[in-house]
Design a protein around this motif. Structure first.
Motif, short mmCIF file in Angstrom:
data_model
loop_
_atom_site.label_atom_id
_atom_site.label_comp_id
_atom_site.label_asym_id
_atom_site.label_seq_id
_atom_site.Cartn_x
_atom_site.Cartn_y
_atom_site.Cartn_z
N PHE A 6 -4.80 22.51 50.33
CA PHE A 6 -6.24 22.65 49.48
C PHE A 6 -8.23 21.98 49.90
CE2 PHE A 6 -2.43 22.39 46.05
CZ PHE A 6 -2.55 23.03 46.12
N SER A 7 -7.32 22.17 51.49
CA SER A 7 -9.01 21.11 51.77
C SER A 7 -10.09 22.00 51.39
CB SER A 7 -8.83 21.17 53.63
OG SER A 7 -8.82 22.30 54.14
N GLU A 8 -10.40 23.54 51.44
CA GLU A 8 -11.89 23.64 50.11
C GLU A 8 -12.30 23.08 49.78
OE1 GLU A 8 -11.45 27.73 49.07
OE2 GLU A 8 -9.90 28.34 49.71
N PHE A 9 -11.09 22.97 48.72
CA PHE A 9 -11.35 21.86 47.15
C PHE A 9 -11.45 20.97 47.30
CE2 PHE A 9 -7.78 25.44 46.12
CZ PHE A 9 -9.29 26.29 45.14
N SER A 10 -10.49 20.24 48.37
CA SER A 10 -10.94 18.56 48.97
C SER A 10 -13.31 18.91 49.34
CB SER A 10 -10.51 18.50 50.10
OG SER A 10 -10.67 17.32 50.64
N VAL A 11 -13.38 19.32 49.97
CA VAL A 11 -14.69 19.56 50.30
C VAL A 11 -15.71 20.12 49.53
CG1 VAL A 11 -16.49 21.40 51.66
CG2 VAL A 11 -14.52 20.52 52.74
N LEU A 12 -15.22 20.88 48.17
CA LEU A 12 -15.96 21.40 46.99
C LEU A 12 -15.93 20.07 46.25
CD1 LEU A 12 -14.65 24.90 45.91
CD2 LEU A 12 -16.93 23.53 46.03
N LEU A 13 -15.03 19.17 45.92
CA LEU A 13 -14.94 18.57 44.95
C LEU A 13 -15.40 17.56 45.82
CD1 LEU A 13 -11.30 18.44 44.63
CD2 LEU A 13 -12.56 18.31 42.93
#
Ligand SMILES: [Zn+2]
Length: 126
Positions: A6-13
């Motif tokens: 989920f690291s890409e979502f972490s960046v987005l968030l």
């Protein structure tokens, strides 16, 4: 830091959080100026109008701070490993839904159910 799917979502968030924080700060600063100006102005008869405008601004700032809280909560869920699971039924929320709304904490059916319940509360109040 371990590899996280989920690291890409972490960046987005984190990007969303940064943007929202900036907007909330601007709103609060603008609100402070408006209130200051209203207090200083001699048109104190328009108090009601100034209050109504301030209320809208406050409501917007609160709405954005709620979004912020949801983003913070989503980031915390990424950290503790519960991210991506529905808070109500525990099913996978799904990558497509998370891409559209990285802060989502419910799967779509549960979210719709939740919003219907919220809508009913509002309807009875009006
Ligand atoms: Zn669900």
């Amino acid at each position: 830091m371990p590899e996280n799917r989920f690291s890409e979502f972490s960046v987005l968030l984190q990007a969303q959080r940064k943007q929202l924080l900036g907007e909330v700060r601007d709103k609060i600063a603008a609100l402070g100026e408006q209130l200051g100006a209203a207090n200083q102005s001699k048109i104190t008869n328009d108090e009601g109008l100034a209050d109504a405008a301030a209320e809208v601004e406050v409501a917007m700032a609160v709405r954005e701070s709620q979004e912020l809280q949801e983003i913070e909560a989503a980031l915390a869920r990424i950290d503790n490993g519960s991210y991506g699971s529905c808070a109500d039924c525990g099913d996978e929320i799904g990558q497509a839904r998370l891409k559209a709304n990285p802060a989502a904490k419910r799967c779509l059916p549960c979210q719709e159910q939740y919003e219907r319940a919220q809508g009913q509360i509002h309807l009875t109040g009006s």
